[in-house]
Scaffold this motif. Structure first.
Motif, PDB file in Angstrom:
ATOM      1  N   ASP A  37       0.872  -1.176   0.000  1.00 53.48           N
ATOM      2  CA  ASP A  37       0.000   0.000   0.000  1.00 53.48           C
ATOM      3  C   ASP A  37       0.910   1.228   0.000  1.00 53.48           C
ATOM      4  OD1 ASP A  37      -0.351   1.790   2.521  1.00 53.48           O
ATOM      5  OD2 ASP A  37      -0.056  -0.218   3.324  1.00 53.48           O
ATOM      6  N   THR A  38       0.433   2.295  -0.585  1.00 56.02           N
ATOM      7  CA  THR A  38       1.299   3.451  -0.855  1.00 56.02           C
ATOM      8  C   THR A  38       1.945   4.004   0.415  1.00 56.02           C
ATOM      9  OG1 THR A  38       0.124   3.966  -2.864  1.00 56.02           O
ATOM     10  CG2 THR A  38       1.284   5.794  -1.833  1.00 56.02           C
ATOM     11  N   TYR A  39       1.206   4.012   1.508  1.00 55.27           N
ATOM     12  CA  TYR A  39       1.778   4.560   2.734  1.00 55.27           C
ATOM     13  C   TYR A  39       2.933   3.696   3.267  1.00 55.27           C
ATOM     14  CZ  TYR A  39      -2.322   7.695   3.004  1.00 55.27           C
ATOM     15  OH  TYR A  39      -3.274   8.635   2.761  1.00 55.27           O
ATOM     16  N   SER A  40       2.982   2.425   2.857  1.00 53.16           N
ATOM     17  CA  SER A  40       4.058   1.530   3.338  1.00 53.16           C
ATOM     18  C   SER A  40       5.252   1.496   2.394  1.00 53.16           C
ATOM     19  CB  SER A  40       3.541   0.094   3.469  1.00 53.16           C
ATOM     20  OG  SER A  40       2.417   0.049   4.266  1.00 53.16           O
ATOM     21  N   VAL A  41       5.179   2.213   1.292  1.00 48.42           N
ATOM     22  CA  VAL A  41       6.253   2.137   0.292  1.00 48.42           C
ATOM     23  C   VAL A  41       7.638   2.449   0.872  1.00 48.42           C
ATOM     24  CG1 VAL A  41       7.135   3.248  -1.822  1.00 48.42           C
ATOM     25  CG2 VAL A  41       4.827   2.292  -1.764  1.00 48.42           C
ATOM     26  N   GLN A  74      16.218   5.945  -3.270  1.00 52.76           N
ATOM     27  CA  GLN A  74      15.518   7.136  -3.758  1.00 52.76           C
ATOM     28  C   GLN A  74      15.613   7.174  -5.275  1.00 52.76           C
ATOM     29  OE1 GLN A  74      17.565  10.120  -1.295  1.00 52.76           O
ATOM     30  NE2 GLN A  74      15.590  10.480  -0.280  1.00 52.76           N
ATOM     31  N   PHE A  75      14.699   7.900  -5.893  1.00 50.91           N
ATOM     32  CA  PHE A  75      14.509   7.820  -7.345  1.00 50.91           C
ATOM     33  C   PHE A  75      14.655   9.198  -8.009  1.00 50.91           C
ATOM     34  CE2 PHE A  75      12.610   4.212  -5.374  1.00 50.91           C
ATOM     35  CZ  PHE A  75      12.706   3.180  -6.290  1.00 50.91           C
ATOM     36  N   ALA A  98       7.972  12.650  -1.337  1.00 49.54           N
ATOM     37  CA  ALA A  98       9.194  13.415  -1.018  1.00 49.54           C
ATOM     38  C   ALA A  98      10.294  12.490  -0.501  1.00 49.54           C
ATOM     39  CB  ALA A  98       8.872  14.501   0.004  1.00 49.54           C
ATOM     40  N   LYS A  99       9.915  11.552   0.364  1.00 49.60           N
ATOM     41  CA  LYS A  99      10.900  10.631   0.935  1.00 49.60           C
ATOM     42  C   LYS A  99      11.585   9.794  -0.142  1.00 49.60           C
ATOM     43  CE  LYS A  99       9.908   9.341   5.241  1.00 49.60           C
ATOM     44  NZ  LYS A  99       9.099   8.710   6.263  1.00 49.60           N
ATOM     45  N   ALA A 156       5.585  19.057   1.995  1.00 51.70           N
ATOM     46  CA  ALA A 156       6.520  17.919   1.996  1.00 51.70           C
ATOM     47  C   ALA A 156       7.889  18.336   1.458  1.00 51.70           C
ATOM     48  CB  ALA A 156       5.945  16.774   1.163  1.00 51.70           C
ATOM     49  N   GLY A 157       7.988  19.568   0.948  1.00 50.38           N
ATOM     50  CA  GLY A 157       9.299  20.081   0.514  1.00 50.38           C
ATOM     51  C   GLY A 157       9.467  20.167  -0.994  1.00 50.38           C
TER      52      GLY A 157
END
Ligand SMILES: C[S@@+](CC[C@H](N)C(=O)[O-])C[C@H]1O[C@@H](n2cnc3c(N)ncnc32)[C@H](O)[C@@H]1O
Length: 265
Positions: free
Chosen positions: A107-111, A118-119, A143-144, A217-218
């Protein structure tokens, strides 16, 4: 299990079922895709530009057509999605086509916990944030997972569209994110008659919520555009006004139907 997890499990079951109907549908034209057609549309292609050699995280990638289209363009792609069946199918096409994309069920929140690194680009399109209750948590994930200087590229249906009832006759839902929208709908967007009648839970996100969350989120906005058409025929009462562009019948050109944005970290 928290209420949020319960909602996500409802949607996971729904998308597992939808995937079974989608993969063989005319809408997703798997035959054309396997022969080499891209599934990406003009609005996102314009913002993506040349992705050769870039690392891309594709959030909510469904069964992987867009992720694999990006891989064919030379990107190093990781696709994530909550649906077990969608991810299993994406892995299979990736293998069949001899591509090197990676797919992760999450799920997106657990990515951030499920996908390392990082991409250069985080990408999402057409029907993403409506499955998430909290836009800020989505923005924080984006952002993360971005490198410093990396871009978030997003093409999404317009929040005004989600205010309306299914025939687009009148407003039926809050424009703002006031409450979960829990429904049981017949069929799916690739086939309204499909034998699916399952619960789904969604949330509306206003432009204020979308943009401010990403800014908080920056991220910094570089490009923002609204469109008077949808590049998918996934709504009811539509008419194809030119090749691959659908508008609402009787309101041609009047409604904002999608937007695209590019932000830099
Ligand atoms: C409308 S599709 C995205 C459209 C996609 N661009 C395509 O190829 O058609 C929405 C996707 O979001 C996924 N999804 C729904 N809730 C999710 C969640 N909480 N976390 C991750 N994926 C989710 C679904 O499984 C589905 O594949």
């Amino acid at each position: 299990m928290s209420k949020e997890q319960e909602y996500f499990e409802v949607n996971r079951a729904l998308w597992n079922e939808k995937t079974k109907h989608h993969t063989g549908s005319e809408f997703y034209d798997m035959e054309g895709f396997l022969k080499g057609n891209t599934s990406l549309k003009e609005p996102e292609l314009d913002l993506l530009g040349d992705v050769k050699g870039k690392s891309i995280l594709h959030l909510q990638c469904h069964f992987g057509q867009d992720s694999l289209s990006l891989a064919r363009m030379g990107a190093k792609v990781t696709g994530t999605d909550i649906s077990d069946d969608a991810i299993a199918y994406a892995k299979k096409i990736n293998e069949d086509l001899g591509l090197d994309a990676t797919f992760v069920r999450a799920d997106t929140y657990s990515v951030p916990q499920e996908v390392e690194g990082q991409f250069d680009i985080v990408f999402g399109s057409y029907g993403v944030i409506g499955w998430l209750p909290d836009m800020q948590r989505f923005a924080d994930v984006v952002a993360k997972k971005l490198k410093k200087g990396g871009r978030f590229i997003f093409a999404e249906f317009h929040p005004v569209m989600w205010m309306y009832d299914y025939d687009f006759k009148q407003p039926a839902f809050y424009y703002f994110n006031r409450e979960p929208i829990i429904e049981e709908l017949q069929g799916t967007y690739t086939d309204r008659e499909a034998d699916i009648k399952m619960k789904e839970v969604g949330w509306n996100h206003s432009f204020g919520e979308v943009l401010q969350s990403l800014i908080d989120a920056g991220l910094t906005l570089e490009h923002f555009n609204e469109f008077d058409y949808a590049p998918y025929n996934c709504f009811s009462n539509t008419v194809e006004v030119s090749a691959g562009k659908w508008q609402l019948k009787g309101m041609e050109g009047m409604m904002p139907m999608m937007y695209s944005l590019k932000m830099v970290k």
